[in-house]
Design an enzyme around this catalytic site. Sequence first.
Site, PDB file in Angstrom:
ATOM      1  N   ASP A 182    -106.261  18.355 -29.459  1.00  0.00           N
ATOM      2  CA  ASP A 182    -105.248  17.308 -29.361  1.00  0.00           C
ATOM      3  C   ASP A 182    -104.402  17.573 -28.120  1.00  0.00           C
ATOM      4  O   ASP A 182    -103.995  18.713 -27.865  1.00  0.00           O
ATOM      5  CB  ASP A 182    -104.354  17.301 -30.602  1.00  0.00           C
ATOM      6  CG  ASP A 182    -103.477  16.069 -30.663  1.00  0.00           C
ATOM      7  OD1 ASP A 182    -103.966  15.023 -31.125  1.00  0.00           O
ATOM      8  OD2 ASP A 182    -102.299  16.145 -30.246  1.00  0.00           O
ATOM      9  N   ASN A 222     -97.135   9.216 -21.597  1.00  0.00           N
ATOM     10  CA  ASN A 222     -97.159   7.756 -21.493  1.00  0.00           C
ATOM     11  C   ASN A 222     -95.766   7.187 -21.252  1.00  0.00           C
ATOM     12  O   ASN A 222     -95.578   6.288 -20.423  1.00  0.00           O
ATOM     13  CB  ASN A 222     -97.746   7.146 -22.770  1.00  0.00           C
ATOM     14  CG  ASN A 222     -99.263   7.072 -22.740  1.00  0.00           C
ATOM     15  OD1 ASN A 222     -99.872   7.052 -21.678  1.00  0.00           O
ATOM     16  ND2 ASN A 222     -99.885   7.045 -23.908  1.00  0.00           N
ATOM     17  N   ASP A 243    -103.993   7.176 -19.298  1.00  0.00           N
ATOM     18  CA  ASP A 243    -105.445   6.964 -19.317  1.00  0.00           C
ATOM     19  C   ASP A 243    -106.150   7.963 -18.393  1.00  0.00           C
ATOM     20  O   ASP A 243    -107.229   8.486 -18.716  1.00  0.00           O
ATOM     21  CB  ASP A 243    -105.783   5.541 -18.886  1.00  0.00           C
ATOM     22  CG  ASP A 243    -105.419   4.503 -19.940  1.00  0.00           C
ATOM     23  OD1 ASP A 243    -105.110   4.896 -21.082  1.00  0.00           O
ATOM     24  OD2 ASP A 243    -105.439   3.302 -19.610  1.00  0.00           O
ATOM     25  N   GLU A 275    -105.555  10.531 -28.467  1.00  0.00           N
ATOM     26  CA  GLU A 275    -105.540  11.730 -27.631  1.00  0.00           C
ATOM     27  C   GLU A 275    -106.240  12.890 -28.321  1.00  0.00           C
ATOM     28  O   GLU A 275    -105.996  14.052 -28.023  1.00  0.00           O
ATOM     29  CB  GLU A 275    -104.099  12.126 -27.275  1.00  0.00           C
ATOM     30  CG  GLU A 275    -103.238  12.548 -28.437  1.00  0.00           C
ATOM     31  CD  GLU A 275    -102.451  11.405 -29.074  1.00  0.00           C
ATOM     32  OE1 GLU A 275    -101.442  11.708 -29.711  1.00  0.00           O
ATOM     33  OE2 GLU A 275    -102.848  10.231 -28.938  1.00  0.00           O
TER      34      GLU A 275
END
Length: 277
Positions: free
Chosen positions: A135, A143, A152, A178
């Site tokens: 993770d 973000n 991204d 993620e």
Amino acid sequence: MRGRLALWLRAQWEAGVFQTRADISMFVLNTVLVTITLATAGYLMATAILANFGLLPNPFAAALGFDTPTTVLVAASVSALIAWLLGMAVHEMALSRAELERLSRLDSLSGLLNRRAFIADMAEKKVNGFFVLFDVDRFKLVNDTHGQAVGDAVIVAVADELERVFAAPHLVGRVGGEEFAVFIENDDRGDCSLLVEEARRSVAARRVAGAKGPVTVTLSAGIADRAQGRSFEAIFEAADRALYLAKSLGRDRTIHEDEGEGLLEPSRRVAAGGRRR
């Protein structure tokens, strides 16, 4: 007749007859041979009937000597052209279907196996190994701070590193926003730890360009044993618990399922609320 032809072509397609140009050439050859046989038999039968009733415009011997090869040649040429065009069309359809099937197995952003394909491929591997759940730490902050485009790019960078470290016969997939999954086809725990740590170090060293400067991320990982007879659900749950523990202990680390809750102090177990971030 048309329906039977369509069914036959479908059967040939599903049997993989049109996978290569050599297959198409063989299909054309077979079609021409069948056409020549039918055209010759049909012409001889028609010529004999017409000769019996005196309806031939030419003598019977001349009809057999000249008209038969001409008829066969024309029939073979036309059938060869039609068979080749038909074979090429079906070949292109087969390639398109294969490409669609390939794309349906991949995550559109990372290019890794998607969750469904990863689970299916892992189920086909009848060997012991390790299931690892990775993770990206504090991905929401990436973000929020740098924007989704940079987020991204981080996902793509992580996917590249995981795919490089865990090359075949291992499996790598993206199973969540993620979250990444890896199946290590090796039952040596030491080798597993080395690979996982190599992946985490390589991701931490990777720089992703952002408008506010280079972006770096770390990974937390949970590992579960994959043994014969153990369901994927049980393996995933064990790895997920280990990953949650790695997050609770400060992130940027790896926890194996058998390290357990003993690593987490009672007060921190209560305070470690919320889901992974």
